[in-house]
Design a protein around this motif. Structure first.
Motif, PDB file in Angstrom:
ATOM      1  N   SER A 187       0.793  -1.110  -0.093  1.00 15.60           N
ATOM      2  CA  SER A 187      -0.078   0.213   0.073  1.00 15.60           C
ATOM      3  C   SER A 187       0.968   1.349   0.072  1.00 15.60           C
ATOM      4  CB  SER A 187      -0.749  -0.063   1.277  1.00 15.60           C
ATOM      5  OG  SER A 187      -0.222   0.103   2.266  1.00 15.60           O
ATOM      6  N   GLY A 188       0.217   2.312  -0.085  1.00 18.47           N
ATOM      7  CA  GLY A 188       1.031   3.662  -0.050  1.00 18.47           C
ATOM      8  C   GLY A 188       1.153   4.362  -1.544  1.00 18.47           C
ATOM      9  N   GLY A 189       0.991   3.612  -2.308  1.00  8.06           N
ATOM     10  CA  GLY A 189       1.220   4.116  -3.884  1.00  8.06           C
ATOM     11  C   GLY A 189       0.357   5.230  -4.282  1.00  8.06           C
ATOM     12  N   GLY A 190       0.332   5.936  -5.287  1.00 12.43           N
ATOM     13  CA  GLY A 190      -0.487   7.108  -5.427  1.00 12.43           C
ATOM     14  C   GLY A 190       0.230   8.065  -6.626  1.00 12.43           C
ATOM     15  N   LEU A 191      -0.321   9.129  -6.923  1.00 10.89           N
ATOM     16  CA  LEU A 191       0.068  10.171  -7.601  1.00 10.89           C
ATOM     17  C   LEU A 191       1.000  11.170  -6.899  1.00 10.89           C
ATOM     18  CD1 LEU A 191       0.285  11.487 -10.630  1.00 10.89           C
ATOM     19  CD2 LEU A 191      -2.056  12.315  -9.945  1.00 10.89           C
ATOM     20  N   VAL A 192       1.927  11.432  -7.302  1.00  7.87           N
ATOM     21  CA  VAL A 192       2.795  12.245  -6.791  1.00  7.87           C
ATOM     22  C   VAL A 192       3.641  13.252  -7.575  1.00  7.87           C
ATOM     23  CG1 VAL A 192       4.692  10.796  -6.116  1.00  7.87           C
ATOM     24  CG2 VAL A 192       4.371  12.789  -4.674  1.00  7.87           C
ATOM     25  N   GLN A 193       3.942  14.503  -7.335  1.00  7.46           N
ATOM     26  CA  GLN A 193       4.695  15.385  -8.055  1.00  7.46           C
ATOM     27  C   GLN A 193       6.156  15.196  -7.985  1.00  7.46           C
ATOM     28  OE1 GLN A 193       3.556  19.452  -7.362  1.00  7.46           O
ATOM     29  NE2 GLN A 193       2.117  19.238  -8.892  1.00  7.46           N
ATOM     30  N   ALA A 194       7.100  15.450  -9.148  1.00 11.55           N
ATOM     31  CA  ALA A 194       8.328  15.166  -8.964  1.00 11.55           C
ATOM     32  C   ALA A 194       8.871  16.145  -7.788  1.00 11.55           C
ATOM     33  CB  ALA A 194       9.093  15.441 -10.150  1.00 11.55           C
ATOM     34  N   GLY A 195      10.006  15.542  -7.134  1.00 15.68           N
ATOM     35  CA  GLY A 195      10.507  16.129  -5.867  1.00 15.68           C
ATOM     36  C   GLY A 195      10.033  15.840  -4.724  1.00 15.68           C
ATOM     37  N   GLY A 196       8.695  15.183  -4.856  1.00 18.74           N
ATOM     38  CA  GLY A 196       8.017  14.673  -3.690  1.00 18.74           C
ATOM     39  C   GLY A 196       8.447  13.409  -2.890  1.00 18.74           C
ATOM     40  N   TYR A 244      20.293  -3.992   1.844  1.00 27.08           N
ATOM     41  CA  TYR A 244      20.963  -4.107   0.468  1.00 27.08           C
ATOM     42  C   TYR A 244      20.329  -3.347  -0.641  1.00 27.08           C
ATOM     43  CZ  TYR A 244      23.217  -6.283  -3.504  1.00 27.08           C
ATOM     44  OH  TYR A 244      24.164  -6.636  -4.467  1.00 27.08           O
ATOM     45  N   TYR A 245      20.854  -2.775  -1.274  1.00 26.15           N
ATOM     46  CA  TYR A 245      20.324  -1.762  -2.468  1.00 26.15           C
ATOM     47  C   TYR A 245      21.004  -2.297  -3.936  1.00 26.15           C
ATOM     48  CZ  TYR A 245      18.396   0.992   1.414  1.00 26.15           C
ATOM     49  OH  TYR A 245      17.782   1.166   2.719  1.00 26.15           O
ATOM     50  N   ALA A 246      19.973  -2.063  -4.861  1.00 26.62           N
ATOM     51  CA  ALA A 246      20.794  -2.043  -5.933  1.00 26.62           C
ATOM     52  C   ALA A 246      21.268  -0.640  -6.157  1.00 26.62           C
ATOM     53  CB  ALA A 246      19.458  -1.944  -7.132  1.00 26.62           C
ATOM     54  N   ASP A 247      22.710  -0.742  -6.622  1.00 26.41           N
ATOM     55  CA  ASP A 247      23.465   0.414  -7.084  1.00 26.41           C
ATOM     56  C   ASP A 247      22.769   1.631  -7.476  1.00 26.41           C
ATOM     57  OD1 ASP A 247      26.479  -1.273  -8.072  1.00 26.41           O
ATOM     58  OD2 ASP A 247      25.661  -0.986  -5.953  1.00 26.41           O
ATOM     59  N   SER A 248      21.769   1.622  -8.157  1.00 29.59           N
ATOM     60  CA  SER A 248      20.898   2.671  -8.968  1.00 29.59           C
ATOM     61  C   SER A 248      20.106   3.247  -7.938  1.00 29.59           C
ATOM     62  CB  SER A 248      20.415   2.307 -10.172  1.00 29.59           C
ATOM     63  OG  SER A 248      19.591   1.127  -9.869  1.00 29.59           O
ATOM     64  N   MET A 249      19.650   2.607  -6.856  1.00 27.26           N
ATOM     65  CA  MET A 249      18.567   2.930  -5.867  1.00 27.26           C
ATOM     66  C   MET A 249      19.528   3.576  -4.504  1.00 27.26           C
ATOM     67  SD  MET A 249      16.190   1.972  -7.598  1.00 27.26           S
ATOM     68  CE  MET A 249      15.754   0.826  -9.110  1.00 27.26           C
ATOM     69  N   LYS A 250      20.721   3.739  -4.570  1.00 29.94           N
ATOM     70  CA  LYS A 250      21.233   4.080  -3.274  1.00 29.94           C
ATOM     71  C   LYS A 250      21.263   5.811  -3.427  1.00 29.94           C
ATOM     72  CE  LYS A 250      24.613   0.363  -2.880  1.00 29.94           C
ATOM     73  NZ  LYS A 250      26.049   0.013  -2.944  1.00 29.94           N
ATOM     74  N   GLY A 251      20.733   6.098  -2.054  1.00 37.04           N
ATOM     75  CA  GLY A 251      20.503   7.561  -1.913  1.00 37.04           C
ATOM     76  C   GLY A 251      19.251   8.058  -1.651  1.00 37.04           C
ATOM     77  N   ARG A 252      18.318   7.685  -2.520  1.00 36.20           N
ATOM     78  CA  ARG A 252      17.036   8.209  -2.602  1.00 36.20           C
ATOM     79  C   ARG A 252      16.005   7.136  -1.848  1.00 36.20           C
ATOM     80  NH1 ARG A 252      14.057   9.110  -6.843  1.00 36.20           N
ATOM     81  NH2 ARG A 252      15.048   7.794  -8.258  1.00 36.20           N
ATOM     82  N   PHE A 253      16.391   5.827  -1.834  1.00 36.21           N
ATOM     83  CA  PHE A 253      15.537   4.921  -1.397  1.00 36.21           C
ATOM     84  C   PHE A 253      15.959   4.433  -0.066  1.00 36.21           C
ATOM     85  CE2 PHE A 253      13.043   3.861  -5.418  1.00 36.21           C
ATOM     86  CZ  PHE A 253      13.586   4.778  -6.214  1.00 36.21           C
ATOM     87  N   THR A 254      15.128   4.015   0.935  1.00 40.82           N
ATOM     88  CA  THR A 254      15.436   3.602   2.101  1.00 40.82           C
ATOM     89  C   THR A 254      14.280   2.643   2.485  1.00 40.82           C
ATOM     90  OG1 THR A 254      16.164   5.694   2.896  1.00 40.82           O
ATOM     91  CG2 THR A 254      15.799   4.203   4.380  1.00 40.82           C
ATOM     92  N   ILE A 255      14.906   1.298   2.775  1.00 43.55           N
ATOM     93  CA  ILE A 255      14.091   0.120   3.289  1.00 43.55           C
ATOM     94  C   ILE A 255      14.298   0.114   4.614  1.00 43.55           C
ATOM     95  CG2 ILE A 255      15.943  -1.573   2.857  1.00 43.55           C
ATOM     96  CD1 ILE A 255      13.695  -3.468   1.936  1.00 43.55           C
ATOM     97  N   SER A 256      13.059  -0.357   5.228  1.00 43.71           N
ATOM     98  CA  SER A 256      13.012  -0.552   6.706  1.00 43.71           C
ATOM     99  C   SER A 256      12.191  -1.301   7.112  1.00 43.71           C
ATOM    100  CB  SER A 256      12.966   0.894   7.395  1.00 43.71           C
ATOM    101  OG  SER A 256      11.723   1.436   7.337  1.00 43.71           O
ATOM    102  N   LEU A 287      11.346  12.137  -5.475  1.00 41.10           N
ATOM    103  CA  LEU A 287      10.769  11.397  -6.860  1.00 41.10           C
ATOM    104  C   LEU A 287      10.960  12.257  -8.024  1.00 41.10           C
ATOM    105  CD1 LEU A 287       7.544  10.188  -4.983  1.00 41.10           C
ATOM    106  CD2 LEU A 287       9.035   8.520  -6.204  1.00 41.10           C
ATOM    107  N   LYS A 288      11.274  10.820  -9.076  1.00 39.65           N
ATOM    108  CA  LYS A 288      11.563  11.742 -10.470  1.00 39.65           C
ATOM    109  C   LYS A 288      10.449  10.924 -11.171  1.00 39.65           C
ATOM    110  CE  LYS A 288      16.359  11.731  -9.644  1.00 39.65           C
ATOM    111  NZ  LYS A 288      17.780  11.170 -10.258  1.00 39.65           N
ATOM    112  N   PRO A 289      10.128  11.387 -12.334  1.00 36.50           N
ATOM    113  CA  PRO A 289       9.244  10.684 -13.567  1.00 36.50           C
ATOM    114  C   PRO A 289       9.636   9.317 -13.631  1.00 36.50           C
ATOM    115  CG  PRO A 289       9.629  13.084 -14.097  1.00 36.50           C
ATOM    116  CD  PRO A 289      10.307  12.779 -12.930  1.00 36.50           C
TER     117      PRO A 289
END
Length: 126
Positions: free
Chosen positions: A7-16, A59-71, A86-88
């Protein structure tokens, strides 16, 4: 058997930001490692991040490091994925999945998961 509900998905503007949740249930879910994957329209599914229930190792994919956080919250049997700035191109269906805790990060990142949720759609507008 492990059941996963995102859950938690939706429409969001870039940068959010968004925080996705994955509620897990089942008799032995605590013996699994949890992962997040995503699939953008017309593209293959890709690994985002993974976490173990016990120690909370991540563990993160290299391309996902920095903006993604799993907990995870063991008391709530829930795994989270925080996505910032967030980016388009983050537009995708995000899936939660579970693999035996004995799985290697290599296996998990390759998608060798035993259980999958149905996904939650994230749409990022520019």
């Amino acid at each position: 058997q492990v059941q996963l509900v995102e859950s938690g998905g939706g429409l969001v503007q870039a940068g959010g930001s968004l925080r996705l949740s994955c509620a897990a249930s089942g008799r032995t879910f605590s013996t699994y490692a949890m992962g997040w994957f995503r699939q953008a329209p017309g593209k293959q599914r890709e690994f985002v991040a993974a976490i173990t229930w016990s120690l909370g190792s991540t563990y993160y994919a290299d391309s996902m490091k920095g903006r993604f956080t799993i907990s995870r919250d063991n008391a709530k049997n829930t795994v989270y994925l925080q996505i910032d700035s967030l980016k388009p191109e983050d537009t995708a269906v995000y899936y939660c999945a579970a693999a035996p805790a004995s799985s290697s990060w290599y296996e998990i990142s390759g998608g060798a998961m035993h259980y999958w949720g149905k996904g939650t759609l994230v749409t990022v507008s520019s």
